[in-house]
Motif scaffolding. Structure first.
Motif, mmCIF file in Angstrom:
data_model
loop_
_atom_site.group_PDB
_atom_site.id
_atom_site.type_symbol
_atom_site.label_atom_id
_atom_site.label_comp_id
_atom_site.label_asym_id
_atom_site.label_seq_id
_atom_site.Cartn_x
_atom_site.Cartn_y
_atom_site.Cartn_z
ATOM 1 N N ARG A 33 -47.559 7.833 112.391
ATOM 2 C CA ARG A 33 -47.821 6.588 111.660
ATOM 3 C C ARG A 33 -48.110 6.952 110.210
ATOM 4 N NH1 ARG A 33 -48.331 2.339 115.426
ATOM 5 N NH2 ARG A 33 -48.233 3.262 117.501
ATOM 6 N N GLU A 51 -44.164 -0.761 112.104
ATOM 7 C CA GLU A 51 -45.120 -0.409 113.151
ATOM 8 C C GLU A 51 -45.101 -1.373 114.341
ATOM 9 O OE1 GLU A 51 -49.650 1.188 113.171
ATOM 10 O OE2 GLU A 51 -49.323 -0.706 112.115
ATOM 11 N N LYS A 82 -48.320 5.378 106.023
ATOM 12 C CA LYS A 82 -48.462 4.229 105.127
ATOM 13 C C LYS A 82 -47.307 4.181 104.137
ATOM 14 C CE LYS A 82 -52.595 2.885 106.481
ATOM 15 N NZ LYS A 82 -52.744 1.698 107.274
ATOM 16 N N ASP A 85 -46.599 2.669 100.519
ATOM 17 C CA ASP A 85 -47.431 2.166 99.427
ATOM 18 C C ASP A 85 -46.796 0.952 98.754
ATOM 19 O OD1 ASP A 85 -45.539 3.126 97.579
ATOM 20 O OD2 ASP A 85 -46.756 4.838 96.971
ATOM 21 N N LEU A 129 -43.167 6.445 101.064
ATOM 22 C CA LEU A 129 -43.898 6.955 102.213
ATOM 23 C C LEU A 129 -43.779 8.459 102.254
ATOM 24 C CD1 LEU A 129 -42.049 7.113 105.457
ATOM 25 C CD2 LEU A 129 -41.030 5.618 103.777
ATOM 26 N N PRO A 177 -47.234 -3.088 100.742
ATOM 27 C CA PRO A 177 -47.642 -1.967 101.597
ATOM 28 C C PRO A 177 -47.654 -2.359 103.074
ATOM 29 C CG PRO A 177 -49.585 -3.014 100.689
ATOM 30 C CD PRO A 177 -48.391 -3.759 100.135
ATOM 31 N N SER A 178 -47.544 -1.353 103.920
ATOM 32 C CA SER A 178 -47.615 -1.537 105.372
ATOM 33 C C SER A 178 -47.697 -0.170 106.028
ATOM 34 C CB SER A 178 -46.394 -2.309 105.890
ATOM 35 O OG SER A 178 -45.220 -1.539 105.738
ATOM 36 N N THR A 179 -47.664 -0.176 107.348
ATOM 37 C CA THR A 179 -47.605 1.064 108.114
ATOM 38 C C THR A 179 -46.285 1.089 108.863
ATOM 39 O OG1 THR A 179 -50.005 1.132 108.374
ATOM 40 C CG2 THR A 179 -48.715 2.449 109.923
ATOM 41 N N ARG A 184 -43.208 12.563 99.333
ATOM 42 C CA ARG A 184 -42.891 11.147 99.520
ATOM 43 C C ARG A 184 -41.443 10.859 99.145
ATOM 44 N NH1 ARG A 184 -47.457 8.808 95.635
ATOM 45 N NH2 ARG A 184 -46.169 10.148 94.347
#
Length: 143
Positions: A7, A118, A9, A11, A16, A101-103, A85
């Protein structure tokens, strides 16, 4: 061979960090692009070249043209910065449903690396794990 799941992140800028085990295996000449099931994939050079060979024809058929016209415009060289990244193109993120942003979940998928939103990975993975025996019986018994 790429294995495991991480997992990570994404940005605000759509970057990532590729997990170190994958980054070590990905060489210059790798590409980030779309893949089946509306996810993103990182294709190592040999797989990218093999895919290109499948699409290279002096007179491509309609399926080859459609695939090439989708795959290549949504492709970008895999170029990690000093912190490991990569930047995902806005159109790549849009297609895959990846917000910034997210995962995301970065998974090893054998010959390539896949990048999943995710929630979609969690749903897909739960279903696939619950049907593991069914899939294994169909795939392995075919050999």
């Amino acid at each position: 061979m790429f294995t495991g799941a991480h997992r990570v992140k994404v940005d605000d800028k759509g970057r990532l960090a590729i997990p170190a085990p994958f980054r070590k295996q990905l060489r210059e000449g790798s590409f980030v692009s779309v893949s089946q099931d509306n996810v993103l994939a990182i294709y190592p050079p040999d797989l990218w070249a093999a895919l290109g060979e499948e699409l290279r024809s002096p007179l491509p058929g309609p399926d080859q043209r459609a695939l090439a016209r989708t795959l290549y415009p949504l492709s970008d060289p895999f170029e990690p910065d000093g912190q490991g990244r990569i930047s995902l193109l806005p159109e790549q993120r849009r297609l895959a449903g990846i917000e910034a942003p997210s995962t995301v979940v970065v998974i090893g998928a054998g010959s390539r690396v896949e990048i999943w939103p995710e929630a979609r990975w969690d749903s897909y993975s739960a279903d696939a794990q619950g049907r593991f025996t069914e899939f294994a019986d169909r795939v392995i018994s075919g050999h």
